[in-house]
Design a protein around this motif. Structure first.
Motif, PDB file in Angstrom:
ATOM      1  N   LEU A 181       0.805  -1.220   0.000  1.00 17.71           N
ATOM      2  CA  LEU A 181       0.000   0.000   0.000  1.00 17.71           C
ATOM      3  C   LEU A 181       0.840   1.273   0.000  1.00 17.71           C
ATOM      4  N   ALA A 182       2.134   1.187   0.275  1.00 18.05           N
ATOM      5  CA  ALA A 182       2.965   2.390   0.353  1.00 18.05           C
ATOM      6  C   ALA A 182       2.970   3.122  -0.984  1.00 18.05           C
ATOM      7  N   ALA A 183       2.778   4.434  -0.940  1.00 27.06           N
ATOM      8  CA  ALA A 183       2.761   5.255  -2.153  1.00 27.06           C
ATOM      9  C   ALA A 183       2.901   6.710  -1.749  1.00 27.06           C
ATOM     10  N   VAL A 184       3.217   7.555  -2.718  1.00 29.99           N
ATOM     11  CA  VAL A 184       3.229   8.996  -2.485  1.00 29.99           C
ATOM     12  C   VAL A 184       2.303   9.668  -3.485  1.00 29.99           C
ATOM     13  N   GLY A 185       1.713  10.773  -3.071  1.00 27.76           N
ATOM     14  CA  GLY A 185       0.838  11.530  -3.954  1.00 27.76           C
ATOM     15  C   GLY A 185       1.288  12.952  -4.151  1.00 27.76           C
ATOM     16  N   ASN A 186       2.401  13.326  -3.502  1.00 26.47           N
ATOM     17  CA  ASN A 186       2.944  14.675  -3.636  1.00 26.47           C
ATOM     18  C   ASN A 186       4.445  14.590  -3.880  1.00 26.47           C
ATOM     19  N   GLY A 187       4.988  15.667  -4.447  1.00 25.80           N
ATOM     20  CA  GLY A 187       6.429  15.714  -4.660  1.00 25.80           C
ATOM     21  C   GLY A 187       6.800  15.742  -6.129  1.00 25.80           C
ATOM     22  N   SER A 188       8.075  15.598  -6.378  1.00 22.42           N
ATOM     23  CA  SER A 188       8.607  15.690  -7.728  1.00 22.42           C
ATOM     24  C   SER A 188       8.317  14.434  -8.538  1.00 22.42           C
ATOM     25  N   ALA A 189       8.596  14.522  -9.833  1.00 27.07           N
ATOM     26  CA  ALA A 189       8.447  13.356 -10.698  1.00 27.07           C
ATOM     27  C   ALA A 189       9.369  12.234 -10.241  1.00 27.07           C
ATOM     28  N   GLN A 190      10.583  12.598  -9.814  1.00 37.45           N
ATOM     29  CA  GLN A 190      11.548  11.591  -9.370  1.00 37.45           C
ATOM     30  C   GLN A 190      11.065  10.877  -8.117  1.00 37.45           C
ATOM     31  N   THR A 191      10.510  11.643  -7.179  1.00 33.89           N
ATOM     32  CA  THR A 191       9.993  11.033  -5.951  1.00 33.89           C
ATOM     33  C   THR A 191       8.857  10.073  -6.259  1.00 33.89           C
ATOM     34  N   HIS A 192       7.930  10.509  -7.092  1.00 38.01           N
ATOM     35  CA  HIS A 192       6.815   9.635  -7.478  1.00 38.01           C
ATOM     36  C   HIS A 192       7.340   8.350  -8.121  1.00 38.01           C
ATOM     37  N   TYR A 193       8.299   8.466  -9.013  1.00 32.70           N
ATOM     38  CA  TYR A 193       8.806   7.291  -9.720  1.00 32.70           C
ATOM     39  C   TYR A 193       9.518   6.341  -8.764  1.00 32.70           C
ATOM     40  N   ARG A 194      10.359   6.882  -7.896  1.00 37.42           N
ATOM     41  CA  ARG A 194      11.118   6.016  -6.986  1.00 37.42           C
ATOM     42  C   ARG A 194      10.198   5.222  -6.063  1.00 37.42           C
ATOM     43  N   VAL A 195       9.143   5.856  -5.587  1.00 36.75           N
ATOM     44  CA  VAL A 195       8.261   5.181  -4.630  1.00 36.75           C
ATOM     45  C   VAL A 195       7.189   4.359  -5.340  1.00 36.75           C
ATOM     46  N   ASN A 196       6.453   4.993  -6.250  1.00 33.28           N
ATOM     47  CA  ASN A 196       5.286   4.328  -6.832  1.00 33.28           C
ATOM     48  C   ASN A 196       5.621   3.296  -7.902  1.00 33.28           C
ATOM     49  N   VAL A 197       6.761   3.442  -8.550  1.00 34.69           N
ATOM     50  CA  VAL A 197       7.141   2.479  -9.589  1.00 34.69           C
ATOM     51  C   VAL A 197       8.256   1.561  -9.088  1.00 34.69           C
ATOM     52  N   GLN A 198       9.427   2.133  -8.800  1.00 45.19           N
ATOM     53  CA  GLN A 198      10.525   1.292  -8.334  1.00 45.19           C
ATOM     54  C   GLN A 198      10.203   0.623  -7.009  1.00 45.19           C
ATOM     55  N   GLY A 199       9.517   1.346  -6.117  1.00 44.57           N
ATOM     56  CA  GLY A 199       9.125   0.750  -4.843  1.00 44.57           C
ATOM     57  C   GLY A 199       8.200  -0.433  -5.038  1.00 44.57           C
ATOM     58  N   SER A 200       7.254  -0.311  -5.965  1.00 42.14           N
ATOM     59  CA  SER A 200       6.339  -1.425  -6.242  1.00 42.14           C
ATOM     60  C   SER A 200       7.096  -2.619  -6.826  1.00 42.14           C
TER      61      SER A 200
END
Length: 327
Positions: free
Chosen positions: A73-92
């Motif tokens: 369930l971990a994800a981010v909805g705010n921040g830079s494109a890099q932050t979103h990618y690291r968490v929502n894509v690479q993190g998954s």
């Protein structure tokens, strides 16, 4: 699949993951709750709260050991494109790979209806293509993250189910309850969306669905919407919060008045390294659409049990004892 014995929950100090963790514990499941800040997970009584970050592949492999089900369930909805990618894509990707290497019996990946994008209308089934807004990092990376998880599942044989929640409200909901309630308290108007549809689902219903997805034999390899079907209007949904805020006569203004301000706000946010598509959001909020729940009903025998009126009554009780006490 047998009952869950030991589960890993990522993002456990978050709203949905925290509620899931507590429900699993109530059902006798041993839960390893991954929190970036363990102090924020102190309320998860009965869980094994561990410090972790989905961006740490090695750490996720360690945390997934001995867990028969992994709930991501971990994800981010705010921040830079890099932050979103690291968490929502690479993190998954890291979580899915960790689940595979740990020999987990099932991965339940919590995605979002955001993967369908903003240009939606009519009946939206799970077969609808990924069409995220090119201006919104969250939509883009939730879609990319889901695709990455499916890719790992196909390569490794990891048994995977995806849930796509809509607007999850209820006690502790940071946006769909707390923020909307405060907005209705502080602003003298609410937008008039006419017949535009909202898509609330009460937190207890979503948690129940997630657990069904982890145990039902018909769930593997499938994605499921989690929303209100039929949908309610935005005016009805926001009307509950306006009444809770003590003002039944909020001035309603047409959404068209807001439209000229949308694009400048988008550009300011982008200059600050954030993303949004306010213009697209306003158009979406005025449309009629339904995230259809036929698949969950037919294959899992599941459908939401909490009506909007009941869910809002529970939410109001919580808000009155917490949010007003903080003023």
């Amino acid at each position: 699949m047998a009952d869950i014995q030991r589960a890993l929950v990522t993002g456990a100090n978050g709203f949905i993951a925290g509620a899931l963790t507590l429900r699993l514990i109530e059902q006798g499941v041993a839960v390893r709750a991954v929190c970036r800040d363990p102090e924020r997970g102190r309320y998860l009584t009965g869980a094994e709260v561990v410090q972790g970050d989905v961006q740490d592949a090695d750490g996720m492999r360690r945390h997934a050991e001995d867990c028969d089900v992994v709930f991501h369930l971990a994800a981010v909805g705010n921040g830079s494109a890099q932050t979103h990618y690291r968490v929502n894509v690479q993190g998954s990707e890291n979580v899915a790979q960790a689940a595979h290497e740990a020999g987990a019996a099932r991965l339940v990946h919590i995605s979002s209806v955001a993967v369908y994008g903003l240009q939606i209308a009519g009946s939206i089934f799970e077969s609808h293509p990924y069409t995220p807004s090119p201006r919104d990092y969250y939509q883009q990376t939730k879609a990319e993250g889901e695709k990455a998880v499916w890719g790992i599942a196909q390569r490794t044989g990891l048994t995977t189910t995806v849930i796509r929640p809509a607007y999850v409200y209820g006690p502790r909901s940071p946006f769909w309850s707390i923020r909307l309630f405060k907005w209705c308290q502080q602003w003298p108007f609410v937008p008039d969306f006419g017949v535009g549809t909202a898509h609330p689902i009460y937190i207890d219903d979503l948690v129940e669905m997630i657990i069904v997805a982890a145990t039902d034999l018909a769930a593997p390899g499938e994605a499921f919407n989690a929303s209100a079907d039929p949908a309610v209007t935005w005016n009805e949904f926001l009307g509950y919060y306006a009444r809770m805020a003590g003002n039944k006569r909020k001035q309603r203004i047409p959404t068209g008045i807001l439209a000229p301000f949308a694009r400048p706000i988008d550009e300011v946010l982008r200059l600050r390294g954030q993303s949004a598509d306010i213009s697209g959001t306003l158009r979406m909020l005025s449309r009629q659409a339904v995230y259809r729940m036929d698949k969950a009903s037919e294959r899992l025998g599941w459908q939401p049990r909490i009506s909007l009126s009941e869910g809002m009554a529970r939410t109001e009780q919580w808000l009155m004892t917490t949010q007003r006490g903080n003023q």
